[in-house]
Design a protein around this motif. Sequence first.
Motif, PDB file in Angstrom:
ATOM      1  N   ASP A  18      34.787  75.536  51.209  1.00 45.20           N
ATOM      2  CA  ASP A  18      35.389  75.642  49.791  1.00 45.20           C
ATOM      3  C   ASP A  18      36.458  76.790  49.991  1.00 45.20           C
ATOM      4  O   ASP A  18      36.378  77.587  50.591  1.00 45.20           O
ATOM      5  CB  ASP A  18      34.715  75.677  48.682  1.00 45.20           C
ATOM      6  CG  ASP A  18      33.924  77.079  48.506  1.00 45.20           C
ATOM      7  OD1 ASP A  18      34.519  78.162  48.790  1.00 45.20           O
ATOM      8  OD2 ASP A  18      32.819  76.880  47.992  1.00 45.20           O
ATOM      9  N   LEU A  19      37.828  76.589  48.925  1.00 44.47           N
ATOM     10  CA  LEU A  19      38.781  77.712  49.118  1.00 44.47           C
ATOM     11  C   LEU A  19      39.465  77.689  47.925  1.00 44.47           C
ATOM     12  O   LEU A  19      39.208  76.870  47.029  1.00 44.47           O
ATOM     13  CB  LEU A  19      39.702  77.743  50.213  1.00 44.47           C
ATOM     14  CG  LEU A  19      40.479  75.878  50.326  1.00 44.47           C
ATOM     15  CD1 LEU A  19      41.674  76.094  49.458  1.00 44.47           C
ATOM     16  CD2 LEU A  19      41.007  75.974  51.900  1.00 44.47           C
ATOM     17  N   VAL A  20      40.136  78.674  47.472  1.00 42.58           N
ATOM     18  CA  VAL A  20      40.874  78.899  46.310  1.00 42.58           C
ATOM     19  C   VAL A  20      42.495  78.928  46.715  1.00 42.58           C
ATOM     20  O   VAL A  20      42.767  79.722  47.517  1.00 42.58           O
ATOM     21  CB  VAL A  20      40.733  80.177  45.642  1.00 42.58           C
ATOM     22  CG1 VAL A  20      41.759  80.075  44.228  1.00 42.58           C
ATOM     23  CG2 VAL A  20      39.342  79.951  44.966  1.00 42.58           C
ATOM     24  N   VAL A  21      43.174  78.218  46.135  1.00 40.13           N
ATOM     25  CA  VAL A  21      44.685  77.985  46.528  1.00 40.13           C
ATOM     26  C   VAL A  21      45.553  78.386  45.260  1.00 40.13           C
ATOM     27  O   VAL A  21      45.198  77.697  44.439  1.00 40.13           O
ATOM     28  CB  VAL A  21      45.050  76.319  46.960  1.00 40.13           C
ATOM     29  CG1 VAL A  21      44.862  75.371  45.986  1.00 40.13           C
ATOM     30  CG2 VAL A  21      46.611  76.587  47.533  1.00 40.13           C
ATOM     31  N   THR A  28      52.676  72.294  37.654  1.00 38.14           N
ATOM     32  CA  THR A  28      53.219  71.271  38.271  1.00 38.14           C
ATOM     33  C   THR A  28      53.183  71.292  39.601  1.00 38.14           C
ATOM     34  O   THR A  28      52.963  70.322  40.296  1.00 38.14           O
ATOM     35  CB  THR A  28      54.744  71.033  37.716  1.00 38.14           C
ATOM     36  OG1 THR A  28      54.673  70.782  36.503  1.00 38.14           O
ATOM     37  CG2 THR A  28      55.292  69.748  38.356  1.00 38.14           C
ATOM     38  N   GLN A  29      53.785  72.296  40.244  1.00 36.86           N
ATOM     39  CA  GLN A  29      53.827  72.563  41.911  1.00 36.86           C
ATOM     40  C   GLN A  29      52.333  72.665  42.442  1.00 36.86           C
ATOM     41  O   GLN A  29      52.033  72.027  43.707  1.00 36.86           O
ATOM     42  CB  GLN A  29      54.647  73.693  42.118  1.00 36.86           C
ATOM     43  CG  GLN A  29      55.953  73.684  41.631  1.00 36.86           C
ATOM     44  CD  GLN A  29      56.647  74.441  42.430  1.00 36.86           C
ATOM     45  OE1 GLN A  29      56.894  74.385  43.633  1.00 36.86           O
ATOM     46  NE2 GLN A  29      57.355  75.544  41.755  1.00 36.86           N
ATOM     47  N   LEU A  30      51.351  72.986  41.760  1.00 42.57           N
ATOM     48  CA  LEU A  30      50.146  73.141  42.177  1.00 42.57           C
ATOM     49  C   LEU A  30      49.477  71.493  42.271  1.00 42.57           C
ATOM     50  O   LEU A  30      48.929  71.207  43.099  1.00 42.57           O
ATOM     51  CB  LEU A  30      49.061  73.961  41.496  1.00 42.57           C
ATOM     52  CG  LEU A  30      47.690  73.818  41.792  1.00 42.57           C
ATOM     53  CD1 LEU A  30      47.454  74.468  42.959  1.00 42.57           C
ATOM     54  CD2 LEU A  30      46.960  74.548  40.651  1.00 42.57           C
ATOM     55  N   SER A  31      49.662  70.745  41.214  1.00 47.20           N
ATOM     56  CA  SER A  31      49.251  69.518  41.034  1.00 47.20           C
ATOM     57  C   SER A  31      49.967  68.285  42.073  1.00 47.20           C
ATOM     58  O   SER A  31      49.449  67.720  42.674  1.00 47.20           O
ATOM     59  CB  SER A  31      49.634  68.736  39.592  1.00 47.20           C
ATOM     60  OG  SER A  31      49.301  69.498  38.828  1.00 47.20           O
ATOM     61  N   ILE A  59      40.633  74.661  38.182  1.00 46.68           N
ATOM     62  CA  ILE A  59      41.855  75.136  38.092  1.00 46.68           C
ATOM     63  C   ILE A  59      41.950  76.210  36.849  1.00 46.68           C
ATOM     64  O   ILE A  59      41.367  76.091  35.607  1.00 46.68           O
ATOM     65  CB  ILE A  59      42.571  73.902  37.526  1.00 46.68           C
ATOM     66  CG1 ILE A  59      42.748  72.689  38.720  1.00 46.68           C
ATOM     67  CG2 ILE A  59      44.047  74.289  37.327  1.00 46.68           C
ATOM     68  CD1 ILE A  59      43.740  71.864  38.442  1.00 46.68           C
ATOM     69  N   ASP A  60      42.561  77.067  37.229  1.00 45.43           N
ATOM     70  CA  ASP A  60      42.986  78.138  36.530  1.00 45.43           C
ATOM     71  C   ASP A  60      44.446  77.802  35.835  1.00 45.43           C
ATOM     72  O   ASP A  60      45.276  77.828  36.411  1.00 45.43           O
ATOM     73  CB  ASP A  60      43.081  79.666  36.896  1.00 45.43           C
ATOM     74  CG  ASP A  60      41.695  80.150  37.550  1.00 45.43           C
ATOM     75  OD1 ASP A  60      40.692  79.614  36.687  1.00 45.43           O
ATOM     76  OD2 ASP A  60      41.632  81.057  38.231  1.00 45.43           O
ATOM     77  N   ALA A  61      44.512  77.607  34.404  1.00 41.45           N
ATOM     78  CA  ALA A  61      45.717  77.155  33.552  1.00 41.45           C
ATOM     79  C   ALA A  61      45.275  77.156  32.304  1.00 41.45           C
ATOM     80  O   ALA A  61      44.352  77.397  31.978  1.00 41.45           O
ATOM     81  CB  ALA A  61      46.081  75.746  34.252  1.00 41.45           C
ATOM     82  N   PRO A  62      46.410  77.499  31.743  1.00 39.43           N
ATOM     83  CA  PRO A  62      46.326  77.483  30.074  1.00 39.43           C
ATOM     84  C   PRO A  62      45.671  76.264  29.611  1.00 39.43           C
ATOM     85  O   PRO A  62      45.901  75.004  30.096  1.00 39.43           O
ATOM     86  CB  PRO A  62      47.645  77.610  29.368  1.00 39.43           C
ATOM     87  CG  PRO A  62      48.577  77.945  30.607  1.00 39.43           C
ATOM     88  CD  PRO A  62      48.090  77.433  31.878  1.00 39.43           C
ATOM     89  N   ALA A  63      44.580  76.543  28.686  1.00 45.19           N
ATOM     90  CA  ALA A  63      43.870  75.362  27.883  1.00 45.19           C
ATOM     91  C   ALA A  63      44.849  74.664  26.972  1.00 45.19           C
ATOM     92  O   ALA A  63      45.947  75.273  26.392  1.00 45.19           O
ATOM     93  CB  ALA A  63      42.612  75.910  27.213  1.00 45.19           C
ATOM     94  N   ARG A  98      45.845  78.336  39.658  1.00 46.04           N
ATOM     95  CA  ARG A  98      45.086  78.445  40.910  1.00 46.04           C
ATOM     96  C   ARG A  98      44.032  77.060  40.766  1.00 46.04           C
ATOM     97  O   ARG A  98      43.835  76.614  39.531  1.00 46.04           O
ATOM     98  CB  ARG A  98      44.027  79.780  40.938  1.00 46.04           C
ATOM     99  CG  ARG A  98      45.018  81.088  41.028  1.00 46.04           C
ATOM    100  CD  ARG A  98      44.004  82.197  41.021  1.00 46.04           C
ATOM    101  NE  ARG A  98      44.597  83.451  40.867  1.00 46.04           N
ATOM    102  CZ  ARG A  98      45.290  83.870  39.850  1.00 46.04           C
ATOM    103  NH1 ARG A  98      44.988  83.479  38.592  1.00 46.04           N
ATOM    104  NH2 ARG A  98      45.616  85.084  39.917  1.00 46.04           N
ATOM    105  N   ALA A  99      43.587  76.788  41.896  1.00 42.41           N
ATOM    106  CA  ALA A  99      42.463  75.598  42.115  1.00 42.41           C
ATOM    107  C   ALA A  99      41.537  75.929  42.989  1.00 42.41           C
ATOM    108  O   ALA A  99      41.839  76.518  44.230  1.00 42.41           O
ATOM    109  CB  ALA A  99      43.532  74.392  42.466  1.00 42.41           C
TER     110      ALA A  99
END
Length: 470
Positions: free
Chosen positions: A219-222, A245-248, A314-318, A331-332
Amino acid sequence: MSTPDPSTTAVPTGDAEEVAALRSRLDSLLPAAIEDLKDLVRIPSIAFAGYDREPVRRSAEAVAALLREAGMAEVVIESVEDGSPAVIGRTPAADGRPTVMLYAHHDVQPTGDVEDWTSAPFDPVERDGRLYGRGAADDKAGVMAHVTALRLVGEELAADGIGVTVFVEGEEEAGSPTFRPFIETHRDRLAADLIIVADSANWAVGTPALTTSLRGVVDLVVEVRALDHAVHSGLFGGPVLDALTQLSRLLATLHDEHGEVAVEGLLRAEDPTVEMEESDYRRDAGVVEGLDLSGRGSLTSRLWTRPALSVIGIDAPAVRDASNTLVPVSRAKVSLRIPPGEDPATAMEALVTHLERHAPTTAEVTVQRGEQGKPYQARHEAPAMDLARGAFARAWGVPAVDTGLGGSIPFIADLLEVFPRAEVLVTGVEDPESRAHGVDESLHLEEFAKVCLAEALLLRGAGALDRSRA
């Protein structure tokens, strides 16, 4: 699930009269065993970083007390630097007699949102023949299977000179970060001829399984960064795509249009010879009615012998906290299961290379490498395997199925490297409806009784195995 005909001859593990007598003794022990299991479940022994470590220590102490009560000659709680407490119980073998190591773990997964549970995760509850609670199946049931088997046949094993070591780890769910230094430090205490790992699943309720392969895991975090700070989406949106959006878009490149993993350079193992019913899989996995499944090929190949890749966080705003701003960084965490025969380091490099090649020029992409766990492939024909098949057939009344498992137990590779002459058996306390790691985790209590009986039969038969001490 469909059950194939057995292809091997099981080693006898006692005649029908002996098995019936053992089953009768087990019936008298089960109520206390289930109450002891409930007591273990009540301890929130989560070994993840950021959680209180006191319950993990308390859980180890409870396990140690159970092993002492079961008659083990020596019981200690140990840890190595930065590690969680593990329990080692030993009754040494007589000269020239074999030793069996019984493995389980007493730590558990976090609960997730407790509001999603039907009953409180650390308040064990029986419903419709199942015991619900975090760790009720994974893997405090494994702990209690060992304890109950020793209550059944421990004195008999000691009289026969068979050695038993019980090793109950305290950080398996957190990735077993100190497992290798621990077993190297305590090699003399843990050395065994046969290792039984009670941390897998059976084929179905009523049908046992002997796990002969396990996928490994990397596993990894991008991280994708588009801006130094958040800005108003109306004033600045358009020339800049937000980081989420770019991560998605980057994550979407990891699979093709059929849902197959699209990372180049990953291995596929040989397809299994058994298959499961799609309706059973859909029910057990909780697939929403009417939806197609992803990937191609047999279900068992997609589950056991091909890579599988998931975005697990995923780290993103709720949504409830979202404002009209462009997200500057996101981050994911990506988890890749790899089939037997694959090298974790090679798989990690293939995954990192894919992300780097598909990184957009409109954002900074960085990767933090995480866990690397090896897959496992057992020898299908071995004396201990035949012994296990015989024990399972007598306990369940039907032949065991040789299966793979999509999950990972990376430390098995460490056991085989540190104890290269030992045989390893991976047995199950769970069933497809146990929901290990998920909401409403549970243990089928009738199946638990069969697990305990099978292990007692296995231990009784271990004296017939050739001694090849590691």
